[in-house]
Design an enzyme around this catalytic site. Structure first.
Site, short mmCIF file in Angstrom:
data_model
loop_
_atom_site.label_atom_id
_atom_site.label_comp_id
_atom_site.label_asym_id
_atom_site.label_seq_id
_atom_site.Cartn_x
_atom_site.Cartn_y
_atom_site.Cartn_z
N CYS A 281 0.86 -1.18 0.00
CA CYS A 281 0.00 0.00 0.00
C CYS A 281 0.89 1.23 0.00
O CYS A 281 1.64 1.47 0.95
CB CYS A 281 -0.90 -0.01 1.23
N GLN B 145 -3.27 10.77 15.39
CA GLN B 145 -3.24 11.20 13.99
C GLN B 145 -2.28 10.33 13.19
O GLN B 145 -1.17 10.04 13.63
CB GLN B 145 -2.81 12.66 13.90
N TYR C 202 -13.27 16.27 23.71
CA TYR C 202 -12.85 15.16 22.86
C TYR C 202 -11.32 15.15 22.87
O TYR C 202 -10.66 15.15 21.83
CB TYR C 202 -13.38 15.29 21.43
N CYS D 98 -12.34 17.00 11.03
CA CYS D 98 -11.93 16.10 9.94
C CYS D 98 -13.01 15.97 8.88
O CYS D 98 -12.82 15.25 7.90
CB CYS D 98 -11.55 14.73 10.50
#
Length: 382
Positions: A176, A216, A245, A340
């Site tokens: 990948c 992240q 959060y 996001c």
């Protein structure tokens, strides 16, 4: 890296597999472009692997006679955009791996497409007409080799692979190209001194997290996001901060240092394991505390305590009305919203606007090259 579609009842004859030649319209949120088929079909088709202005042969991948819109793939390109390139990944394209949306797009054009989506979501959902630039972030190699953690699927014969777009079918993949090197399993889940724990370094600080906990995935993301939040909020000694959060306390740590011994920091996080790590990561801050539980319920229990500054870093669906109004009731002088998903951000900005908080600054970052995803940081002030 892809989501499976919800089962739904067929609405008439399937059109899957039918092909149409059409001109491609604008980019839409979600990694596809809009194509409007004329009569007799008279349908909107959301088409992957196309670019605005191209003429393509598209194949319907989802859709029946009774559906308002169909989904499709550009299987042939008759007139190509100047921004089209040969995909670097051999496993990208129609009917192949569904993990990347923009392998066929030159890097500068990828960022402009994302900027277009952010601008459109702000205009449509928040009534704002703003210039947007999506910024490159150090840590990838021309859009490749950045993803520090990847979840692979398994083929029936036991090989590593990725799922097709909106499907459970698995495409075998030996490499990948957006995965970090060396192989992701060795990088992302390397244990630290404590079994099942990973250590991340940002600036001069180490942050512990569960090996499978949120962090992240772009290596440049934590630094650029922290720097942007600090720049936007301009924390002052003695101020109080809420980090909502909060994850393992990335923003809370740096904001706590900025407000100093006279300031206070409250970190709220729904994941209890992340909260346990946050307690350790905030050690040494004299007036820092961590509250575990859903943000709305914690703020309700605490009666939306006053705060000078708030950081919101919600999941993809956004903070939503209840949390936004709880934040507003705390009367912060400034809110940094890390998002996001641009549509969720725009909806929440509109709710803030109802209560007198304006969008003063916005930065957008290309933390997910080759995909349609984009990270934004917004500053809201009264």
């Amino acid at each position: 890296m892809t989501r499976n579609p919800r089962p739904r009842q067929a609405r008439g004859r399937s059109r899957v597999g039918e092909r149409f030649t059409a001109e491609v319209g604008p980019i839409a949120h979600g990694g596809h472009c809009v194509v409007r088929l004329p009569e007799p079909e008279a349908r909107v088709v959301f088409v992957r692997h196309a670019l605005p202005g191209e003429t393509v042969v598209l194949e319907i991948t989802e859709g029946t006679e009774g559906d308002r819109f169909w989904r499709g793939d550009a299987v042939e390109v008759t007139t190509a955009s100047p921004d089209r390139v040969t995909a670097p990944c051999l496993f990208s394209g129609p009917g192949a791996c569904g993990g990347c949306d923009f392998q066929h797009v030159a890097m500068p054009a990828q960022r402009e497409l994302k900027a277009t989506v952010v601008r459109e979501q702000l205009r449509r959902l928040a009534g704002l007409d703003l210039p947007v630039v999506v910024e490159a972030v150090p840590g990838d190699q021309d859009g490749l080799r950045w993803r520090t953690r990847v979840e692979y699927a398994e083929t029936r014969d036991g090989r590593r692979g990725m799922r097709k777009h909106r499907s459970r079918d698995v495409v075998p993949i030996d490499d990948c190209l957006i995965a970090a090197v060396p192989p992701v399993e060795e990088v992302a889940q390397r244990p630290s001194r404590n079994q099942g724990t990973s250590i991340e370094v940002v600036g001069s600080h180490e942050f512990s997290r569960a090996a499978d906990g949120f962090w992240q995935v772009h290596p440049g993301a934590p630094t650029v996001l922290v720097e942007t939040v600090l720049d936007f909020l301009q924390p002052r000694p003695g101020e109080s901060v809420m980090d909502l959060y909060a994850g393992v306390g990335l923003f809370a740590r740096f904001l706590g240092e900025a407000v100093g011994a006279g300031g206070e920091v409250l970190a709220v996080e729904g994941d209890r394991v992340a909260c346990e790590h946050a307690v350790g990561n905030l050690a040494g801050l004299p007036k820092a505390r961590v509250e575990a539980g859903p943000v709305a319920k914690v703020l309700e229990r605490l009666d939306s305590p006053p705060a000078d500054l708030v950081v919101l870093d919600p999941p993809r669906e956004g903070a939503k009305r209840k949390v936004v109004e709880q934040v507003v009731s705390s009367a912060p002088r400034a809110v940094a919203y890390v998002a996001c998903d641009p549509s969720a951000l725009a909806r929440d900005i509109a709710i803030f606007a109802e209560h007198g908080y304006r969008l003063e600054r916005l930065r957008a970052f290309d933390l997910f090259p080759m995909t349609h995803h984009v990270e934004c940081v917004a500053l809201l002030e009264q």
